[in-house]
Design a protein around this motif. Structure first.
Motif, PDB file in Angstrom:
ATOM      1  N   GLN A 223       0.849  -1.195   0.000  1.00  0.00           N
ATOM      2  CA  GLN A 223       0.000   0.000   0.000  1.00  0.00           C
ATOM      3  C   GLN A 223       0.881   1.241   0.000  1.00  0.00           C
ATOM      4  OE1 GLN A 223      -2.403   1.290   3.594  1.00  0.00           O
ATOM      5  NE2 GLN A 223      -4.042   0.438   2.321  1.00  0.00           N
ATOM      6  N   PRO A 225       2.111   4.584   1.143  1.00  0.00           N
ATOM      7  CA  PRO A 225       1.954   5.292   2.423  1.00  0.00           C
ATOM      8  C   PRO A 225       1.204   6.615   2.247  1.00  0.00           C
ATOM      9  CG  PRO A 225       4.199   4.485   2.157  1.00  0.00           C
ATOM     10  CD  PRO A 225       3.531   4.324   0.832  1.00  0.00           C
ATOM     11  N   ASP A 226       0.475   7.018   3.289  1.00  0.00           N
ATOM     12  CA  ASP A 226      -0.206   8.314   3.231  1.00  0.00           C
ATOM     13  C   ASP A 226       0.794   9.427   3.522  1.00  0.00           C
ATOM     14  OD1 ASP A 226       0.250   8.322   5.981  1.00  0.00           O
ATOM     15  OD2 ASP A 226      -1.779   7.689   6.480  1.00  0.00           O
ATOM     16  N   GLN A 230       2.066   6.413   6.816  1.00  0.00           N
ATOM     17  CA  GLN A 230       1.382   5.282   7.428  1.00  0.00           C
ATOM     18  C   GLN A 230       0.711   4.394   6.377  1.00  0.00           C
ATOM     19  OE1 GLN A 230       1.575   4.810  10.849  1.00  0.00           O
ATOM     20  NE2 GLN A 230       2.974   6.554  10.695  1.00  0.00           N
ATOM     21  N   THR A 231       0.610   3.090   6.660  1.00  0.00           N
ATOM     22  CA  THR A 231      -0.100   2.144   5.801  1.00  0.00           C
ATOM     23  C   THR A 231      -0.926   1.211   6.675  1.00  0.00           C
ATOM     24  OG1 THR A 231       1.742   0.565   5.866  1.00  0.00           O
ATOM     25  CG2 THR A 231       1.724   2.141   4.034  1.00  0.00           C
ATOM     26  N   GLN A 232      -1.932   0.603   6.075  1.00  0.00           N
ATOM     27  CA  GLN A 232      -2.776  -0.337   6.808  1.00  0.00           C
ATOM     28  C   GLN A 232      -2.245  -1.764   6.707  1.00  0.00           C
ATOM     29  OE1 GLN A 232      -6.720   0.260   5.256  1.00  0.00           O
ATOM     30  NE2 GLN A 232      -6.999   2.221   6.297  1.00  0.00           N
ATOM     31  N   VAL A 233      -1.245  -1.962   5.852  1.00  0.00           N
ATOM     32  CA  VAL A 233      -0.586  -3.267   5.750  1.00  0.00           C
ATOM     33  C   VAL A 233       0.906  -3.050   5.974  1.00  0.00           C
ATOM     34  CG1 VAL A 233      -2.304  -4.158   4.133  1.00  0.00           C
ATOM     35  CG2 VAL A 233      -0.224  -3.077   3.249  1.00  0.00           C
ATOM     36  N   ASN A 235       4.195  -3.198   4.523  1.00  0.00           N
ATOM     37  CA  ASN A 235       4.810  -3.335   3.205  1.00  0.00           C
ATOM     38  C   ASN A 235       6.149  -4.075   3.291  1.00  0.00           C
ATOM     39  OD1 ASN A 235       2.788  -1.932   1.898  1.00  0.00           O
ATOM     40  ND2 ASN A 235       3.846   0.037   1.999  1.00  0.00           N
TER      41      ASN A 235
END
Length: 295
Positions: A223, A225-226, A230-233, A235
């Motif tokens: 995913q 990153p924002d 941050q990511t929800q998975v 990486n």
């Protein structure tokens, strides 16, 4: 003195004499000019021997470009040896990149000095030259343009040096292609400069990077990153994606089959072709509209 030792001593002049005669005749036949004097040529052959070249290596040197003056050979070879290259490396360089023979001693020295200023000191310079001998004859502007791209992308001097050491072939690439590869890894994948250098990003074709990255992304395993990084998975690291074999990538990261990956790559290539075609159509339409407005 033993008979074996005496035989070795007496055979050496004979071998040297045969070498001298063979090269002298070859030069006379190939150059179509006045015969090179045996004493003069003999001194040159002695110089090559003193630099560590064997009889066969000397013959190989002169066979590369027989029409080249022996003095030119001596000058070029001497400069390469002064850089710390041994006979095998020097011969390999001239075989792979014969255009180096057309350079002057001053040009070779200046190029070596420039590469050292880029951080390619003793040892590093030899490794780069061995893997990419064409670096000596590459136009100055081409090297500068590549270095400037890395600086523009905010790599540190040490990082630029490491990229050149590990992947001198980047000097052959178009600057805008290198910049796009950086932008893809930085903005699309969220990878920082240090990870790019450590992973060998610039040794990997962009198409392979995109295939693996987007495949993982669509499987929900990667995913972007924002803004806060941050990511929800979680990486996988870039080097885990691009430094492994295709088989290991599929089994260890993607958990998919070769057939699935092959189909995906074909579909992705078709998608990209459609995007390009659409952009070309839009561009043509805009051009038509501008011409109409001008009328």
């Amino acid at each position: 003195m033993s008979s074996a030792g005496w035989k070795q001593d007496t055979d050496e002049p004979a071998r040297n004499g045969k070498l001298l005669e063979a090269i002298r005749l070859a030069l006379r036949a190939q150059q179509g000019q006045a015969d090179v004097g045996s004493p003069e040529l003999g001194k040159m052959l002695d110089s090559f021997s003193n630099m560590g070249f064997s009889t066969s290596q000397i013959m190989q040197l002169f066979s590369l470009q027989p029409k080249l003056a022996p003095q030119t050979w001596l000058m070029v070879v001497s400069e390469l040896v002064l850089l710390g290259l041994d006979a095998n490396s020097t011969l390999s360089i001239l075989q792979k990149s014969p255009e180096v023979l057309r350079m002057t001693a001053q040009q070779l020295r200046h190029r070596a000095e420039y590469l050292r200023r880029l951080g390619l000191g003793e040892g590093s310079l030899q490794r780069v030259v061995n893997s990419y001998p064409g670096i000596f004859s590459l136009p100055w502007k081409k090297i500068d343009a590549v270095v400037q791209v890395f600086k523009k992308c905010l790599f540190t001097v040490a990082q630029v040096t490491e990229i050149l050491r590990s992947c001198p072939s980047v000097l052959l690439e178009e600057p805008h292609d290198l910049e796009y590869k950086f932008q893809y890894a930085y903005f699309r994948m969220g990878v920082n400069h240090r990870a790019m250098v450590k992973s060998g990003l610039f040794r990997t074709p962009l198409a392979e990077i995109k295939n693996r990255h987007i495949f993982l992304e669509r499987l929900g395993l990667y995913q972007t990153p924002d803004k806060k990084g941050q990511t929800q998975v979680v990486n996988p690291k870039l080097k885990e994606i691009i430094r492994v074999s295709q088989g290991d990538f599929l089994t260890q990261l993607a958990h998919s089959s070769l057939e699935e990956f092959t189909v995906f790559k074909k579909l992705l290539a078709r998608e990209e072709e459609e995007v390009i075609a659409s952009e070309e159509t839009d561009s043509a339409s805009n051009g038509e509209g501008e011409r109409s407005d001008s009328k």
